[in-house]
Scaffold this motif. Structure first.
Motif, PDB file in Angstrom:
ATOM      1  N   ILE A  23      42.853  73.541  39.654  1.00 53.27           N
ATOM      2  CA  ILE A  23      41.882  73.073  40.635  1.00 53.27           C
ATOM      3  C   ILE A  23      42.512  73.274  42.008  1.00 53.27           C
ATOM      4  O   ILE A  23      43.507  72.639  42.339  1.00 53.27           O
ATOM      5  N   ASP A  24      41.922  74.184  42.786  1.00 60.14           N
ATOM      6  CA  ASP A  24      42.451  74.399  44.131  1.00 60.14           C
ATOM      7  C   ASP A  24      41.797  73.416  45.096  1.00 60.14           C
ATOM      8  O   ASP A  24      40.933  72.617  44.721  1.00 60.14           O
ATOM      9  N   VAL A  25      42.222  73.464  46.347  1.00 57.06           N
ATOM     10  CA  VAL A  25      41.744  72.500  47.341  1.00 57.06           C
ATOM     11  C   VAL A  25      40.238  72.616  47.546  1.00 57.06           C
ATOM     12  O   VAL A  25      39.528  71.609  47.628  1.00 57.06           O
ATOM     13  N   LEU A  26      39.715  73.841  47.593  1.00 56.39           N
ATOM     14  CA  LEU A  26      38.281  74.025  47.806  1.00 56.39           C
ATOM     15  C   LEU A  26      37.478  73.437  46.648  1.00 56.39           C
ATOM     16  O   LEU A  26      36.486  72.731  46.861  1.00 56.39           O
ATOM     17  N   GLN A  27      37.907  73.699  45.417  1.00 60.15           N
ATOM     18  CA  GLN A  27      37.206  73.132  44.264  1.00 60.15           C
ATOM     19  C   GLN A  27      37.277  71.611  44.298  1.00 60.15           C
ATOM     20  O   GLN A  27      36.296  70.926  43.986  1.00 60.15           O
ATOM     21  N   ALA A  28      38.425  71.074  44.686  1.00 61.76           N
ATOM     22  CA  ALA A  28      38.566  69.617  44.788  1.00 61.76           C
ATOM     23  C   ALA A  28      37.622  69.051  45.837  1.00 61.76           C
ATOM     24  O   ALA A  28      37.012  67.996  45.628  1.00 61.76           O
ATOM     25  N   MET A  29      37.457  69.774  46.948  1.00 60.73           N
ATOM     26  CA  MET A  29      36.544  69.297  47.986  1.00 60.73           C
ATOM     27  C   MET A  29      35.100  69.273  47.490  1.00 60.73           C
ATOM     28  O   MET A  29      34.355  68.334  47.779  1.00 60.73           O
ATOM     29  N   TRP A  30      34.701  70.298  46.735  1.00 60.61           N
ATOM     30  CA  TRP A  30      33.348  70.300  46.170  1.00 60.61           C
ATOM     31  C   TRP A  30      33.179  69.156  45.182  1.00 60.61           C
ATOM     32  O   TRP A  30      32.127  68.502  45.136  1.00 60.61           O
ATOM     33  N   MET A  31      34.223  68.909  44.401  1.00 59.98           N
ATOM     34  CA  MET A  31      34.152  67.808  43.433  1.00 59.98           C
ATOM     35  C   MET A  31      34.062  66.464  44.155  1.00 59.98           C
ATOM     36  O   MET A  31      33.338  65.567  43.720  1.00 59.98           O
ATOM     37  N   ILE A  32      34.783  66.333  45.264  1.00 62.25           N
ATOM     38  CA  ILE A  32      34.723  65.095  46.048  1.00 62.25           C
ATOM     39  C   ILE A  32      33.335  64.915  46.645  1.00 62.25           C
ATOM     40  O   ILE A  32      32.774  63.809  46.620  1.00 62.25           O
ATOM     41  N   ALA A  33      32.757  65.996  47.172  1.00 64.66           N
ATOM     42  CA  ALA A  33      31.404  65.906  47.737  1.00 64.66           C
ATOM     43  C   ALA A  33      30.403  65.485  46.667  1.00 64.66           C
ATOM     44  O   ALA A  33      29.534  64.639  46.908  1.00 64.66           O
ATOM     45  N   CYS A 100      47.277  65.694  53.577  1.00 64.43           N
ATOM     46  CA  CYS A 100      46.988  66.584  54.688  1.00 64.43           C
ATOM     47  C   CYS A 100      48.138  67.560  54.881  1.00 64.43           C
ATOM     48  O   CYS A 100      49.223  67.374  54.352  1.00 64.43           O
ATOM     49  N   GLY A 101      47.880  68.613  55.612  1.00 62.98           N
ATOM     50  CA  GLY A 101      48.881  69.620  55.902  1.00 62.98           C
ATOM     51  C   GLY A 101      48.626  70.172  57.288  1.00 62.98           C
ATOM     52  O   GLY A 101      47.640  69.837  57.945  1.00 62.98           O
ATOM     53  N   GLU A 102      49.515  71.026  57.743  1.00 69.92           N
ATOM     54  CA  GLU A 102      49.375  71.596  59.062  1.00 69.92           C
ATOM     55  C   GLU A 102      48.943  73.049  58.957  1.00 69.92           C
ATOM     56  O   GLU A 102      49.419  73.781  58.103  1.00 69.92           O
ATOM     57  N   LEU A 103      48.021  73.448  59.834  1.00 72.69           N
ATOM     58  CA  LEU A 103      47.589  74.836  59.907  1.00 72.69           C
ATOM     59  C   LEU A 103      48.450  75.566  60.926  1.00 72.69           C
ATOM     60  O   LEU A 103      48.812  75.016  61.961  1.00 72.69           O
ATOM     61  N   THR A 104      48.743  76.823  60.614  1.00 66.56           N
ATOM     62  CA  THR A 104      49.449  77.648  61.584  1.00 66.56           C
ATOM     63  C   THR A 104      48.438  78.198  62.578  1.00 66.56           C
ATOM     64  O   THR A 104      47.224  78.156  62.352  1.00 66.56           O
ATOM     65  N   ASP A 105      48.943  78.745  63.683  1.00 62.93           N
ATOM     66  CA  ASP A 105      48.052  79.342  64.672  1.00 62.93           C
ATOM     67  C   ASP A 105      47.260  80.488  64.058  1.00 62.93           C
ATOM     68  O   ASP A 105      46.073  80.659  64.332  1.00 62.93           O
ATOM     69  N   ALA A 106      47.904  81.269  63.199  1.00 59.99           N
ATOM     70  CA  ALA A 106      47.233  82.393  62.546  1.00 59.99           C
ATOM     71  C   ALA A 106      46.092  81.913  61.653  1.00 59.99           C
ATOM     72  O   ALA A 106      45.021  82.531  61.606  1.00 59.99           O
ATOM     73  N   ASP A 107      46.295  80.812  60.936  1.00 57.60           N
ATOM     74  CA  ASP A 107      45.244  80.260  60.079  1.00 57.60           C
ATOM     75  C   ASP A 107      44.034  79.835  60.905  1.00 57.60           C
ATOM     76  O   ASP A 107      42.888  80.074  60.520  1.00 57.60           O
ATOM     77  N   ILE A 108      44.288  79.202  62.035  1.00 60.78           N
ATOM     78  CA  ILE A 108      43.195  78.741  62.890  1.00 60.78           C
ATOM     79  C   ILE A 108      42.427  79.925  63.463  1.00 60.78           C
ATOM     80  O   ILE A 108      41.194  79.939  63.466  1.00 60.78           O
ATOM     81  N   VAL A 109      43.150  80.943  63.929  1.00 55.47           N
ATOM     82  CA  VAL A 109      42.497  82.122  64.498  1.00 55.47           C
ATOM     83  C   VAL A 109      41.646  82.817  63.443  1.00 55.47           C
ATOM     84  O   VAL A 109      40.497  83.192  63.690  1.00 55.47           O
TER      85      VAL A 109
END
Length: 192
Positions: A23-33, A100-109
Motif C-alpha cells: 500500500i503506497d501513500v496514494l492508495q492510503a490516502m484514497w483509503m483514508i478518504a 509527514c515528510g519534506e519535499l525537495t525543491d525539485a518535487d515541488i517544481v
C-alpha cells in the motif's frame, strides 16, 4: 476503524489473488478518504457525548466497525494460520508512525509544472472504444483506479469528486462481498 477495515480487505483480496500486499501513500490516502466518508454524523455526536460534551442524540449504537474488524481479523488469522496475534497490537501498530515528510525543491517544481502536449497526445492515444464483454469486478476496480489517476494528473479533484469516487468504491465493496450479479432492466421494475 473504517481505514483499518480497508487495509484488512485489501490484505484479504491480495491473499485471494496470491499477490503480496503493498500500500503506497496514494492508495492510503484514497483509503483514508473512503474511510472518512463512511463516518456518520451519529458517530461524531457519540464521540462528543463520550468525551463529556452535552449532546442530544438518540441511543448510542454498538461500535459495529470495531466488532466487524475483529471478526475480519479473526478470519485473517484463520486463513493464514497466524499465531494468536494480539488484536490490540494490530489496531495500534501505527500510533508512533511518522506522518509527514519534506519535499525537495525539485518535487515541488515537478508537481506544479503543466502537462506537455506530448503527454496529452499519449493520453489521447490510450483512449479508445471499449469492447463489450463480460466485465468483472476486477475490471471495475481497475477502471476506478484509472479514474482516480486521471483526476490526480489532470486536476479537478474536488471534495465532491472524491466523495463520488469513494461512493463507487463502497458500491464495489458491496458487490464484492455480497456476490452480486448483474441484473436486467426487468429486475429493476419488478422490485418497484
Amino acid at each position: 476503524m473504517h481505514y483499518r477495515k480497508e487495509v484488512v480487505r485489501r490484505f484479504l483480496a491480495d491473499v485471494e489473488r496470491q499477490t503480496p500486499t503493498t500500500i503506497d501513500v496514494l492508495q492510503a490516502m484514497w483509503m483514508i478518504a473512503k474511510a472518512w466518508n463512511l463516518v456518520t454524523e451519529k458517530t461524531i455526536a457519540n464521540c462528543f457525548k463520550k468525551s463529556g460534551f452535552k449532546v442530544t442524540c438518540e441511543d448510542e449504537e454498538d461500535d459495529l466497525p470495531v466488532a466487524e474488524l475483529a471478526r475480519t481479523w479473526q478470519r485473517v488469522q484463520e486463513e493464514l494460520h497466524l499465531q494468536e496475534s494480539d488484536f490490540e497490537d494490530f489496531v495500534t501498530f501505527d500510533n508512533d508512525l511518522a506522518i509527514c515528510g519534506e519535499l525537495t525543491d525539485a518535487d515541488i517544481v515537478t508537481s506544479v509544472l503543466p502537462v506537455t502536449d506530448a503527454e496529452a497526445d499519449e493520453d489521447e492515444e490510450e483512449e479508445g472504444e471499449i469492447d463489450e464483454h463480460n466485465f468483472t469486478i476486477k475490471d471495475a476496480y481497475n477502471a476506478l483506479n484509472t479514474i482516480k489517476s486521471v483526476f490526480l494528473k489532470k486536476g479537478g479533484l474536488s471534495d465532491d469528486v472524491v466523495k463520488s469516487i469513494t461512493k463507487l468504491d463502497c458500491a464495489l465493496d458491496v458487490i464484492t462481498h455480497t456476490g452480486g450479479k448483474q441484473t436486467t432492466i426487468n429486475d429493476f421494475f419488478s422490485n418497484k
